[in-house]
Structure formats: structure tokens, C-alpha cells
Design a protein around this motif. Structure first.
Motif, PDB file in Angstrom:
ATOM      1  N   CYS A 170      54.589  12.661 -43.166  1.00 55.79           N
ATOM      2  CA  CYS A 170      53.360  13.449 -43.070  1.00 55.79           C
ATOM      3  C   CYS A 170      52.698  13.529 -44.442  1.00 55.79           C
ATOM      4  O   CYS A 170      53.294  13.152 -45.455  1.00 55.79           O
ATOM      5  CB  CYS A 170      53.680  14.879 -42.625  1.00 55.79           C
ATOM      6  SG  CYS A 170      54.450  15.035 -41.021  1.00 55.79           S
ATOM      7  N   ASP A 171      51.500  14.063 -44.474  1.00 54.20           N
ATOM      8  CA  ASP A 171      50.838  14.349 -45.742  1.00 54.20           C
ATOM      9  C   ASP A 171      51.482  15.618 -46.302  1.00 54.20           C
ATOM     10  O   ASP A 171      50.977  16.732 -46.153  1.00 54.20           O
ATOM     11  CB  ASP A 171      49.332  14.541 -45.522  1.00 54.20           C
ATOM     12  CG  ASP A 171      48.558  14.645 -46.827  1.00 54.20           C
ATOM     13  OD1 ASP A 171      49.178  14.951 -47.870  1.00 54.20           O
ATOM     14  OD2 ASP A 171      47.337  14.434 -46.804  1.00 54.20           O
ATOM     15  N   VAL A 172      52.632  15.437 -46.948  1.00 55.50           N
ATOM     16  CA  VAL A 172      53.438  16.585 -47.378  1.00 55.50           C
ATOM     17  C   VAL A 172      52.748  17.404 -48.462  1.00 55.50           C
ATOM     18  O   VAL A 172      52.944  18.625 -48.547  1.00 55.50           O
ATOM     19  CB  VAL A 172      54.831  16.115 -47.854  1.00 55.50           C
ATOM     20  CG1 VAL A 172      55.675  15.660 -46.672  1.00 55.50           C
ATOM     21  CG2 VAL A 172      54.740  15.008 -48.893  1.00 55.50           C
ATOM     22  N   GLU A 173      51.945  16.746 -49.289  1.00 56.19           N
ATOM     23  CA  GLU A 173      51.244  17.484 -50.345  1.00 56.19           C
ATOM     24  C   GLU A 173      50.202  18.429 -49.743  1.00 56.19           C
ATOM     25  O   GLU A 173      50.107  19.603 -50.143  1.00 56.19           O
ATOM     26  CB  GLU A 173      50.569  16.514 -51.319  1.00 56.19           C
ATOM     27  CG  GLU A 173      51.537  15.706 -52.161  1.00 56.19           C
ATOM     28  CD  GLU A 173      51.940  14.401 -51.514  1.00 56.19           C
ATOM     29  OE1 GLU A 173      51.588  14.180 -50.326  1.00 56.19           O
ATOM     30  OE2 GLU A 173      52.613  13.586 -52.175  1.00 56.19           O
ATOM     31  N   ALA A 174      49.429  17.946 -48.775  1.00 49.85           N
ATOM     32  CA  ALA A 174      48.407  18.780 -48.137  1.00 49.85           C
ATOM     33  C   ALA A 174      49.047  19.937 -47.373  1.00 49.85           C
ATOM     34  O   ALA A 174      48.559  21.079 -47.422  1.00 49.85           O
ATOM     35  CB  ALA A 174      47.548  17.934 -47.199  1.00 49.85           C
ATOM     36  N   ILE A 175      50.139  19.665 -46.685  1.00 48.99           N
ATOM     37  CA  ILE A 175      50.814  20.712 -45.912  1.00 48.99           C
ATOM     38  C   ILE A 175      51.392  21.771 -46.843  1.00 48.99           C
ATOM     39  O   ILE A 175      51.322  22.977 -46.553  1.00 48.99           O
ATOM     40  CB  ILE A 175      51.907  20.094 -45.013  1.00 48.99           C
ATOM     41  CG1 ILE A 175      51.250  19.260 -43.894  1.00 48.99           C
ATOM     42  CG2 ILE A 175      52.810  21.170 -44.421  1.00 48.99           C
ATOM     43  CD1 ILE A 175      52.220  18.469 -43.047  1.00 48.99           C
ATOM     44  N   ASP A 205      47.621  16.494 -38.191  1.00 50.45           N
ATOM     45  CA  ASP A 205      46.433  16.390 -39.044  1.00 50.45           C
ATOM     46  C   ASP A 205      46.292  17.652 -39.895  1.00 50.45           C
ATOM     47  O   ASP A 205      45.943  18.718 -39.379  1.00 50.45           O
ATOM     48  CB  ASP A 205      45.198  16.199 -38.161  1.00 50.45           C
ATOM     49  CG  ASP A 205      43.942  15.881 -38.966  1.00 50.45           C
ATOM     50  OD1 ASP A 205      43.938  16.100 -40.193  1.00 50.45           O
ATOM     51  OD2 ASP A 205      42.952  15.418 -38.364  1.00 50.45           O
ATOM     52  N   PRO A 206      46.551  17.565 -41.202  1.00 44.83           N
ATOM     53  CA  PRO A 206      46.458  18.756 -42.060  1.00 44.83           C
ATOM     54  C   PRO A 206      45.077  19.401 -42.023  1.00 44.83           C
ATOM     55  O   PRO A 206      44.952  20.627 -42.191  1.00 44.83           O
ATOM     56  CB  PRO A 206      46.781  18.218 -43.453  1.00 44.83           C
ATOM     57  CG  PRO A 206      47.529  16.961 -43.221  1.00 44.83           C
ATOM     58  CD  PRO A 206      46.964  16.373 -41.971  1.00 44.83           C
ATOM     59  N   ALA A 207      44.029  18.603 -41.822  1.00 47.53           N
ATOM     60  CA  ALA A 207      42.666  19.142 -41.816  1.00 47.53           C
ATOM     61  C   ALA A 207      42.425  20.093 -40.657  1.00 47.53           C
ATOM     62  O   ALA A 207      41.449  20.854 -40.672  1.00 47.53           O
ATOM     63  CB  ALA A 207      41.662  17.988 -41.763  1.00 47.53           C
TER      64      ALA A 207
END
Length: 357
Positions: free
Chosen positions: A133-138, A108-110
Motif C-alpha cells: 500500500c501507499d504506507v507513507e500516505a496512510i 485508496d488513501p485519497a
């Protein structure tokens, strides 16, 4: 017995053709012509510039950590195969677990930034079941805090996000080519990065750190793979499209036959293609999972609790730590039989057994 997984085997004569060539050359390992040919074909197939064929996915992870010279703490997921965490420990770093998203089952990036300290050097995230994964957020978090990013893409062969290979994200991505994967070389792994100089360093690391006939550039390991494994990889890459289509059909067959049975599937990345690496279902409770598993086993049908238990609680070399979402998910997720030679009639039978619970 219906197995939970089974390796794809190509026509025997196709493999034997390469074996005959190996016998003629008497070049068995140390990055022979077949290993080099496989690297080039995989670069083209995946659309990446730098790719190394290595011993296995675990060695790939250790090479990634070593090449980036990581120290201190590495933020990672507790919902993954044990090698994701053990590779961190093996390289004398400390894994710091961050809980997962309840829908994607990825880190969870958050929750990542709260785990960052002055000792944090990297994020090592897993594309669980091949789901990106949420690669942009990471990436944003990593840039903000000057962290390296490694992606464990053991399950993610062939997946694309936003029109490009999932392996192009992060500083380094790895993939497993183990026999049970949708594309395999019997045993094997891949290390992929975008940086030419880093790729060059990884090449040296793969070969004991040797940088010339009488020179060593750095600490290395024996991460090379054999011609026999490369031969299987070369044969199998020619069958990847029909493997993908068969697994897609099996997945859709499960979807149709289990649509009235209460369960969830991981929420796939909205901008990503699917590779149909596994067929996991998330049940309402561990009690129901155990009933399903027991009923299937009574009918000679194997399943796998993949991944169970949570790595945050299971490893004897780490202090246990509770993770609310991971603890819940790991107790309720079950992978059903899923492989190329499985037939849709058998999928329907498995589904019918499940629906009797």
C-alpha cells in the motif's frame, strides 16, 4: 489438470530429520525449540526485531485488533480475502469500506479521510498480492487523526519498501504462512510489531493471556503453533531464494507470452521489491474474463477469481454497499496458475490457450 496453485514441498529427508528430533524430545507444541528457532531465523531473514509465530494469518489479525484494544469502526478494503473483514467483525468492531485504487488495487488513501468519524479507531489495509500500500500516505493520515494502523501482509512475505521490510510499517503487520503461500509452514502466521511492550502483550495473548504460572495479564486465545509446522518452516526458509528465482522466471515467462494479449497487471509500488506471490491479470470486461476462464477450464487448466466478489457486497452479516472501482476490478481480475513446480513450457501453453480468445 493444471492446478491454479500447489504447495512447495522440500526434499522429504530434510523434513524427516526435524521430525525425528521431535520424536526424541516428545515436545509437540506450546512453543517448543523448533518454533522458537523459526522465530529467530525469520527475524534475521526479514530484518525485524519482534516477530511471533502463530496458528494462522486469521488469528494473527484477531490478535492484532485485540492487542491494540480497538473499538468502534475500522477502515478497511473491500478487495481482500474474507478474513481481513471477518476478523474485524469477530472482534466486535465495524468494518468501514473504502474503495481501492484502479492501478495498484490497494486501498485508496485519497478516500480514507472522508470515511473517518468520531468512532474510527484504526485503518486495516491489505498489501494486495504482496504489492505494498501507499504506507507513507496512510501513516500521515493515521498520525493526523490519531488512528492505529494494521497491515494485512498475508501475501507480502519478503517484500521490502524503501530498503526495509514491509512488515516494519504500521503498528502491527501480519503475514500468512498457509500452504499455498510462496513461503509456508503448512499452516501458520506471523505477527510483527516495532514496539517491545506491544510484542510482550501479544505473546501473552497468544498463550491464553497467561503471564506466569498462576497469573493472567489479559484476555487471550490459543494462538500457538506446533513443532511439526515449525519444522516445515525451518526447512522451507533454506529454499526461499530458489523459490523466489523460480517464481520470478515464471512471472517473466507469462509477461513475455501474454504481451500481445489485451490485459493489465497491478501497478507495483515504485519503491518496493517484488516477491512474485501471484500472477493476476486484469481483463477488459467480465465477459472476456468468463470466456478466458471457460476456455482454460476446457483445457484442464484451473484459474481463480481472486478476489471475487467484492467483500462490500458479498457478506451476509454486513449491509451491501457499492464500490465503483472494487466492483469493476473484482469482476475482471483473474489469477493464473502460479507455483514452484510449474514449468515454463506449461506457462507457454496456458498463454497460447488464452490468446485464442
Amino acid at each position: 489438470m493444471i492446478l491454479v496453485t500447489q504447495p512447495f514441498l522440500p526434499p522429504e529427508e530434510e523434513y524427516k530429520k526435524y521430525i525425528s528430533e521431535i520424536w526424541e524430545r516428545n515436545w509437540l507444541t506450546n512453543m517448543g525449540p523448533l518454533a522458537n528457532e523459526l522465530e529467530e531465523k525469520l527475524k534475521t531473514h526479514l530484518g525485524v526485531e519482534n516477530l511471533l509465530f502463530v496458528t494462522n494469518g486469521t488469528i494473527a489479525l484477531q490478535m492484532a485488533i485485540k492487542s491494540l484494544e480497538l473499538k468502534g469502526e475500522i477502515i478497511t478494503t473491500p478487495f481482500s480475502f474474507v478474513a481481513t473483514t471477518s476478523s474485524i467483525v469477530w472482534e466486535s468492531c465495524t468494518p468501514v469500506f473504502v474503495d481501492i485504487e484502479k492501478n495498484s488495487l490497494n486501498i485508496d488513501p485519497a478516500k480514507i479521510e472522508a470515511a473517518i468519524t468520531d468512532k474510527t479507531s484504526a485503518i486495516l489495509a491489505t498489501h494486495v498480492y504482496g504489492n505494498p500500500c501507499d504506507v507513507e500516505a496512510i501513516e500521515k493520515i493515521a498520525q493526523k487523526h490519531n488512528l492505529k494502523v494494521i497491515y494485512d501482509g498475508a501475501h507480502a512475505f519478503g517484500v521490502q519498501v524503501n530498503g526495509k521490510s514491509i512488515f516494519e510499517y504500521g503498528d502491527i503487520s501480519i503475514c500468512s504462512l498457509h500452504a499455498t503461500k510462496l513461503y509456508h509452514s503448512i499452516e501458520g502466521g506471523l505477527v510483527i510489531c516495532n514496539n517491545f511492550e506491544l510484542n510482550k502483550k501479544l505473546k501473552y495473548i497468544r498463550n491464553f493471556g497467561i503471564s506466569g504460572f498462576d497469573r493472567f495479564s489479559e484476555l487471550g486465545i490459543n494462538g500457538k503453533n506446533s513443532e511439526f509446522h515449525a519444522a516445515m518452516g525451518l526447512v522451507n526458509i533454506n529454499h526461499i531464494e530458489r523459490i523466489h528465482q523460480k517464481r520470478k522466471a515464471l512471472s517473466e515467462c507469462y509477461d513475455e507470452n501474454l504481451k500481445d494479449f489485451p490485459h493489465q497487471k497491478p501497478l507495483w509500488h515504485s519503491e518496493a521489491t517484488k516477491n512474485y506471490a501471484y500472477y493476476p491479470i486484469l481483463l477488459e470486461s467480465e465477459e472476456i474474463l468468463l470466456k478466458v476462464k471457460e476456455k482454460l477450464e476446457a483445457n484442464q487448466i484451473q484459474t481463480r477469481r481472486y478476489f471475487y466478489p467484492s467483500l462490500a457486497t458479498a457478506l451476509p452479516y454486513l449491509d451491501p454497499r457499492e464500490m465503483e472501482v472494487t466492483d469493476s476490478v473484482s469482476k475482471r481480475v483473474l489469477c493464473l496458475p502460479f507455483y514452484f513446480d510449474l514449468e515454463e513450457v506449461v506457462v507457454k501453453r496456458i498463454s497460447e490457450v488464452i490468446k485464442t480468445i
